[in-house]
Design an enzyme around this catalytic site. Structure first.
Site, PDB file in Angstrom:
ATOM      1  NE  ARG A 116      19.254 -41.667  -1.147  1.00  0.00           N
ATOM      2  CZ  ARG A 116      20.011 -42.158  -0.155  1.00  0.00           C
ATOM      3  NH1 ARG A 116      19.931 -43.428   0.167  1.00  0.00           N
ATOM      4  NH2 ARG A 116      20.825 -41.372   0.510  1.00  0.00           N
ATOM      5  CE1 TYR A 170       8.353 -47.310 -23.902  1.00  0.00           C
ATOM      6  CE2 TYR A 170      10.231 -47.806 -22.517  1.00  0.00           C
ATOM      7  CZ  TYR A 170       9.412 -46.889 -23.133  1.00  0.00           C
ATOM      8  OH  TYR A 170       9.657 -45.561 -22.979  1.00  0.00           O
ATOM      9  CG  ASP A 217       5.989 -53.813 -19.019  1.00  0.00           C
ATOM     10  OD1 ASP A 217       4.903 -53.306 -18.669  1.00  0.00           O
ATOM     11  OD2 ASP A 217       6.939 -53.148 -19.466  1.00  0.00           O
ATOM     12  CE  LYS A 233       4.392 -44.866 -20.770  1.00  0.00           C
ATOM     13  NZ  LYS A 233       5.142 -46.079 -21.089  1.00  0.00           N
TER      14      LYS A 233
END
Ligand SMILES: *Cc1c(COP(=O)(O)O)cnc(C)c1O
Length: 386
Positions: free
Chosen positions: A54, A107, A180, A205
């Site tokens: 992690r 978004y 973004d 994307k």
């Protein structure tokens, strides 16, 4: 690769950054590191800082180096999804009582995260059309904001915001300016070089590019914000897994050539749709009549692969969305295959009835890299059937 001093071109960085051959075997493609834990040379004797999966993983490090190199940032952090990246950034920076000034056309999930997850913890939210810098300045004069958050080109209306102008206004008001960059990708637009403080990505994307891996990223120069966000990446734990990180790295290597083809195909499709009598309006920054065309031509190296279209009414939009054969009706965007989306009931269902609601006669196309003649024939047939 690491001793070079002259800056290399975008495509070279995309292929080579973080991708030095494996020092043990010479494997040209570095291995995917699945190990969750790392042997210590005596208590606390960590090799290269790796301790537990992690907190750090070499495959994730390779992706983060590549992301920093292609966005021109000092630091990058990779997450399990775009929204996980956004959440880490927002919680790293915001405290109860702070406000976010958000673009009016972002978004839907970003709006939902702020309005439904962070607002109950005391974060304020104001919405403004970021492509109108006069409106942004007025909003910031009325009350400062801790973060100014924009998507350009925006989703789904492809509005273009002047990033350099927005950064000046945001900085004058003491805000952190976040872009973004999912729609343009760093192959077409470099927000940090234009003055933005943080770039956010849904790597799901264009960066992944093949609709086969969910992920997100932050890229930034500020050391303190990086430390805070990195702490949350570790302490909250929404990290990208090794295989996800590796798939994203592989996608990024071909980003530049894909974005070129996406943009060429989208331009041809936008022009075809613009001339079609069943189409009421086309939104694509590559069309000279688009209100952001001039700015996009300066700020971006190409106009990208997303085209939005208004039909006569909602029924026509729904029917078009359901009647193509090559364009697949599905959420998401940015893969090599063409997708068709009806935002009102799909990607933007969460902002229905809010200030961010999208026109119900709108369909959004994510134009893939297939033969453009086939894509146009598919749209033509579907439009003829309306
Ligand atoms: C998809 C998307 C997100 C959210 O990313 P996930 O990877 O789905 O969490 C954020 N911003 C934009 C512009 C997106 O398209």
């Amino acid at each position: 690769m690491s001793d070079q001093t002259t800056p290399r071109g975008f495509e070279t960085r995309a292929v080579h950054a973080g991708q030095a051959p494996d020092p043990t075997t010479g494997a040209v493609i570095p291995p995917v590191h699945f190990s969750t834990t790392y042997a210590q040379d005596g208590i606390g004797g960590l090799r290269e800082g790796y301790e537990y999966g992690r907190s750090g993983n070499p495959t994730r490090t390779a992706l983060e180096s590549q992301l920093a190199a292609i966005e021109g940032g000092a630091h990058a952090l990779s997450f399990a999804s775009g929204l996980a990246a956004e959440d880490a950034l927002l919680r790293a920076v915001l405290r109860p009582g702070d406000e976010v000034l958000l673009g009016s056309d972002v978004y839907g999930g970003t709006y939902r995260l702020l309005a439904r997850v962070l607002a109950p913890w005391g974060v304020g939210l104001r919405i403004v059309d970021m492509s109108d810098l006069t409106a942004v300045e007025a909003a910031l004069n009325e009350r400062p904001a801790r973060i100014v958050w924009v998507e350009t080109p925006s989703n789904p209306l492809l509005r273009i915001t002047d990033i350099a102008g927005l950064a000046r206004l945001g900085h004058a008001a003491g805000a952190l300016v976040v872009v973004d960059n999912t729609f343009a990708s760093p192959a077409l637009q470099q927000p940090l070089a234009l003055g933005a403080d943080v770039v956010v990505h849904s790597t799901t994307k264009y960066l992944g590019g093949h609709s086969d891996v969910v992920g997100g990223a932050l890229v930034l120069n500020d050391d303190a914000v990086h430390e805070q966000a990195k702490f949350l990446q570790f302490a909250v734990g929404a990290v990208s897994g090794p295989l996800d990180a590796w798939l994203t790295t592989r996608g990024i290597k071909t980003l530049a050539v894909r974005m070129q083809r996406h943009s060429e195909n989208a331009q041809a499709i936008a022009e075809f749709l613009d001339a079609h009598d069943k189409v009421a309006r086309v939104y694509y920054p590559g069309l000279p009549a688009h209100p952001g065309h001039e700015l996009a031509a300066v700020q971006m190296s190409r106009f990208g692969g997303i085209v939005s279209v208004e039909l006569a009414d909602a029924a026509a939009a729904r029917k078009l969305a359901e009647s193509t054969r090559l364009f697949t009706l599905a959420e998401s965007l940015g893969g090599v295959e063409s997708l068709m989306n009806y935002p009102d009931a799909m990607t933007h269902a969460s902002v229905r009835g809010t200030e961010l609601a999208v026109p119900e006669q709108l369909v959004r196309l994510s134009v893939g890299i297939e033969s453009v003649a086939d894509l146009i024939a598919d749209l033509d047939a579907a439009l003829t059937g309306l």
